[in-house]
Design a protein around this motif. Sequence first.
Motif, short mmCIF file in Angstrom:
data_model
loop_
_atom_site.label_atom_id
_atom_site.label_comp_id
_atom_site.label_asym_id
_atom_site.label_seq_id
_atom_site.Cartn_x
_atom_site.Cartn_y
_atom_site.Cartn_z
N LEU A 100 -40.62 15.46 8.22
CA LEU A 100 -39.77 14.69 7.31
C LEU A 100 -40.15 13.21 7.26
O LEU A 100 -39.29 12.34 7.38
N GLY A 151 -40.79 9.60 6.27
CA GLY A 151 -40.20 8.72 5.27
C GLY A 151 -38.75 9.01 4.95
O GLY A 151 -38.22 8.54 3.97
N THR A 152 -38.08 9.81 5.78
CA THR A 152 -36.65 10.06 5.59
C THR A 152 -35.91 9.61 6.85
O THR A 152 -36.54 9.37 7.88
N PRO A 153 -34.59 9.51 6.77
CA PRO A 153 -33.85 9.11 7.99
C PRO A 153 -33.98 10.14 9.11
O PRO A 153 -33.66 9.86 10.25
N TYR A 154 -34.41 11.35 8.76
CA TYR A 154 -34.50 12.40 9.78
C TYR A 154 -35.92 12.56 10.31
O TYR A 154 -36.27 13.59 10.88
N GLN A 186 -48.48 26.51 15.19
CA GLN A 186 -48.58 26.74 13.74
C GLN A 186 -49.72 25.96 13.11
O GLN A 186 -50.07 26.18 11.96
N LEU A 223 -50.91 26.95 9.00
CA LEU A 223 -49.59 26.91 8.35
C LEU A 223 -49.08 25.47 8.29
O LEU A 223 -48.45 25.07 7.34
N LEU A 224 -49.35 24.73 9.36
CA LEU A 224 -49.02 23.31 9.35
C LEU A 224 -50.34 22.55 9.42
O LEU A 224 -51.30 23.00 10.05
#
Lengths: 286, 266
Positions: A14, A16-19, A52, A57-58
């Motif tokens: 995530l 660039g998000t607060p999470y 992963q 997958l990642l």
Amino acid sequence: MPIIETKDLTHVYLTGTPYEKKALDKVSISINQGEFVGIIGGNGSGKSTLIQHFNGLLLPTSGSVLVGGEDTSVKRYSKELWKKVGLVFQFPEQQIFKSTVFEEVAYGLKNMGMNLPEIKNRVEETLAQVGLNPREVAHLSPLSLSGGTRRQVAIASIMAMRPAVLVLDEPTAGLDPSGCNHVIKAIKEMQQEYNTTVVMISHYVSQLILLVDKLVILEQGRLMAWGNKREVIQHMNSHNLSDLILPDYLRLMHHLADYGYQVNTGIFSVEEAAREIGRILKESHL
Amino acid sequence: MKGMITGQYINGDSIIHRLDPRTKLLGCFAIIIAAAWPGQQIPILLFNIGFILLIIYLSQVGVVRVLRGLRTLRMLFLLTFICQVFFTPGDSIWNWGGIAVSRQGIYLGITTFLRLVILYLGSSLLTMTTSTLKLTEGLESLLSPLNYFRFPVHQSAMIINISLRFVPTIIEEAEVITRAQKSRGARFDSGPLALRLKTVLALMIPLLAATLQRATDLALAMESRCYAGGQSYSRESSMVFTWKDGIALGILVTIFLLPVWYGYVN
């Protein structure tokens, strides 16, 4: 040449998000063909994120992952990676969707483009390998099976593809001892018979230590220790690693060493620990 | 999870976060009326958008992030715009082999686009600043008059609460199953359409099974903690409608509904 190699692998969820969360922080390891590698670490240490990356997958946020010498971030290559690296997720029985055990195990093989007689042989062979009788279960609905047997079927559906690398995320979690033994035995046999590289995450460290050649220890996304299991265990001291992840008899060995006893901390089983303690008792004439 | 879901709740302590959920629900309702009211002019719609952006700025959830969320709806915007432009009869300003573009069509296309943006921004603002628990609490309170008509208000609110609560969980689960099936060679994003549709089954069947199982487990867990629903059910914190809420609601209603009323009268 190592079959899997990670260089400064960093993965951020995530971005660039607060999470935002850094799940892996500059992890560099290399795994050779035919090795059995165990990954241990607490919840949220990045184990599942790490594996992963092995079949594309990642993809790394920064750093690189090479499988068979090629970069997984090359799309053309990572698309075909599932044939080479078989990944068994946590609780794989939850991904079962076909109406019979046979079709479930055959799913990956069909996607590989194998023909029917071959598929039939392979499915029967693999079911037997994981400890199930093909003639009894192949035509049954997976829903009619017990949780443990379903797990065996799900693992068989990956093993049937005979990947060069078999990656398993806690394959024995929640199984009864007999189911657990079947699964472990099948994995070990596959490694020996086809020289498969096995990477396995497990919380049952005492069991894992007996199986593996190498150990990876992760803590909060960082590589705490990595290498041959004897060295890793020997140099693990009770101060810099959370004691939780080691089985109690190994913790006892480390504590004895802390108290100044000349004790071998590079042991794996309870029996060895018992012998060590017996030796110390004799030597100190207690 | 790959990215955040558009409109996902973002924890915070801004003025907007602290407002009573009922204020925000009613305010959002006013915004929806303003966006849906026929005959709204472009300047007013633009002014509405500007005002909502100001509130989003005050709520500290990130104006840029909210605007970026608009991208996920671009196909919807494009499709409605095209439909409005080509299928509205009126003064033709461009005729090309039977396909006509009218002045009214372009005008309607632009206003529809702006209306959709208002709807998106208004509802995002509500859900990004109000936790699902507060949201349903407010909804339950606002709908409570319906209790006189024997409408199961509490149960409905609980249903909404639970569904909202499990959206992220189910999305996460869908992602895990998708990855697991990809590891067996399932192709969700390439290949012929018929094959891809078949592949979707590999996701839908386990997902549905897991969701039903979870529903059963949840029901059992709620029952074993003596949940029965209905009137005799209290909350840990009760909502307070303060003077701040009064002012906020007053401003919202004035800004969004005054033009509607004005247009209606004239």
